[in-house]
Enzyme design. Structure first.
Site, PDB file in Angstrom:
ATOM      1  N   GLU A 306      31.118  41.050  44.853  1.00 24.33           N
ATOM      2  CA  GLU A 306      30.005  41.923  45.237  1.00 24.33           C
ATOM      3  C   GLU A 306      30.500  43.142  45.999  1.00 24.33           C
ATOM      4  OE1 GLU A 306      26.849  39.859  47.260  1.00 24.33           O
ATOM      5  OE2 GLU A 306      26.275  38.769  45.436  1.00 24.33           O
ATOM      6  N   GLU A 398      26.389  35.162  39.486  1.00 21.50           N
ATOM      7  CA  GLU A 398      25.861  34.429  40.649  1.00 21.50           C
ATOM      8  C   GLU A 398      24.396  34.776  40.831  1.00 21.50           C
ATOM      9  OE1 GLU A 398      28.030  34.795  44.492  1.00 21.50           O
ATOM     10  OE2 GLU A 398      26.049  35.022  45.401  1.00 21.50           O
TER      11      GLU A 398
END
Ligand code: IDC
Length: 480
Positions: A306, A398
């Site tokens: 991320e 995710e």
């Protein structure tokens, strides 16, 4: 940042080289005695819980270079046993344990180290072994006697191993080597497919949750196609022990392969959010895992979990430096690239997917990451995913059924709206997390991983039950 409850940790260091002896507690491997022709230093670290433990062992060669090694030790207590091991071939006779090197870690130069480990069981006590040998030479040394923690609950009775022979064809057997075709992930027949599976929690914290029984349950009971291996880089992760974490990831790739599941290797960068902070680590890590796993069909590489606080241009530049390292070893593997704003395609930063559509990574066989947490991210994010999916190959590496904190209540309506959308668009996904952490996103109830049962009523949380129901429906992968 919340502090995690950690299992108890003990570190023992044993060193020996022609009479030289170093004993220390909670210390790093002592400096090598370079004059020794044979000799070795071993650190043996355990994380224990009632009835079970994970052992991480570092072997340092203090003698001449070896090509192939055998580590030996004896458990002090008859109730101690080796279960699933990694990075070596493990065997046990009575209390005597042997670990033999495998193809990629047999060569140990003078002064070189390698890490191996296993998940074990214990009943009465769990003392550390006091003597280790390497190729028959004692890593001479004594250890400080240690007292194991008293069991907090009676040791669970171990049911017979559940390793049914593969019934029918596994996801990897059917689909083979994957590749990106158009905006889809395609199988060996060039047909679009969707992979559905689970993400581990951070493997630095939840190693005990990834063992033969739990992975059998994921493959056979959940019928998952995919295991995402979340290797945090910071937060006590990769940066603290690059060889050890590389070995752990490789061992989990093998566990997934043995069960016919794809393995998504997640270089779990989070804080700091600029992937360039970890560029050198990423190159080292991906060079190692891509070389070691090049021949496997089940590996997908996720190079930055991320990115946050950085521009798309920076992420793209990082990707264009890491991807060639992977391609040099494993030219045909799919690589997934993180996107701006915690892999929100920029939406959480007030942008949108156009920055990627207009300026894609200069490489082929690449997909782009999108993450969401169903209780926090709703219609505007879904609309952008639907719009972007027509232009970009997307992979939801995710997501959570709860809020972006990873905790709180399951948002069933939003989760199902998301999963219906991903199913319709054939976007692959991994749910956060297949672990027993006491937080809403965990699929397993707290304490599950201290036992050996991963199926049946009783082990799943609300999120876990929802995800198992969604994942275990038939895949109907096309075969022609
Ligand atoms: C969270 C875990 C939590 C842990 C924390 C540590 O759920 O137990 O303490 O990480 O950093 C992400 C991240 C993922 C987060 C998750 C939930 O990729 O690492 O896990 N999340 O906050 N992005 C959005 C949410």
């Amino acid at each position: 940042m919340k502090l995690l409850p950690r299992p108890s940790r003990r570190t023992l260091v044993m060193a020996g080289a022609v009479g030289a002896l170093t004993v220390a507690a909670s210390a790093a491997v002592p400096a090598a005695d370079a004059q020794a022709a044979t000799g070795c230093a071993v650190t043996y670290t355990t994380s224990s819980w009632s009835g079970g433990f994970t052992a991480n062992i570092t072997i340092k060669n203090l003698g001449d270079a070896v090509d192939g090694w055998t580590l030996g030790f004896t458990f002090p207590d008859a109730g101690q046993g080796v279960g699933q091991g990694w990075s070596a071939t493990w065997s046990q006779t009575g209390t005597a344990v042997t670990a033999r090197s495998v193809s990629w870690n047999g060569a140990l130069a003078t002064g070189a180290s390698t890490s191996v480990g296993f998940n074990g069981t214990w009943s009465a006590a769990n003392p550390a072994p006091t003597t280790f040998t390497l190729n028959g030479t004692a890593c001479t040394g004594t250890t400080t006697p240690t007292t194991p923690p008293a069991p907090t609950t009676p040791p669970p009775t171990t049911p017979p191993p559940t390793t049914p022979p593969p019934g029918g064809q596994t996801p990897v057997a059917v689909n083979g080597q994957l590749r990106v075709c158009g905006v889809n992930l395609c199988n060996q027949y060039g047909r679009p497919i969707q992979l559905r599976g689970m993400s581990t929690h951070g493997i630095q914290w939840f190693a005990r949750c990834y063992n033969d029984a739990s992975l059998d349950a994921l493959a056979d009971d959940w019928r998952a196609d995919l295991l995402r291996i979340a290797m945090y880089v910071q937060e006590d992760g990769y940066e603290t022990d690059p060889p050890g974490f590389t070995n752990r990831v490789n061992a989990l790739v093998d566990e997934a392969e043995q069960r016919g599941m794809y393995a998504l290797i997640d270089f779990h960068t989070l804080t700091p959010g600029d992937p360039m902070h970890n560029l050198d680590r990423a190159k080292t890590f991906f060079a190692a895992v891509s070389a070691r796993n090049a021949a496997k069909k089940n590996v997908i590489y996720e190079i930055a979990n991320e990115p946050n606080g950085v521009s798309w241009a920076t992420i793209k530049s990082y990707a264009e430096q890491v991807i060639p390292v992977i391609r040099a070893n494993d030219p045909d593997a799919v690589v997934v690239v993180g996107t701006r704003g915690w892999s929100s395609l920029g939406v959480s930063d007030g942008a949108n997917a156009n920055e990627v559509i207009d300026n894609p990574v200069n490489a082929t066989n690449v997909m782009y990451t999108f993450h969401f947490y169903a209780a926090s991210h709703r219609d505007n994010y879904r609309a952008e995913v639907e719009r972007a999916a027509a232009r970009l190959p997307l992979f939801v590496t995710e997501f959570g059924t709860v809020a972006y904190t990873g905790d709180g209540a399951v948002d069933v309506a939003s989760s199902n709206a998301w999963l219906d959308l991903l199913d319709r668009l054939k976007i692959s996904y991994a749910n956060w997390t297949y672990s027993d952490k006491a937080e809403g996103s965990a699929a397993l109830r707290p304490g599950t991983c201290a036992g050996s049962m991963y199926t049946g009523p009783g082990v799943l949380t609300e999120s876990g039950a929802l995800m198992r129901d969604r994942i275990r429906t038939p895949d109907n992968f096309p075969t022609a």
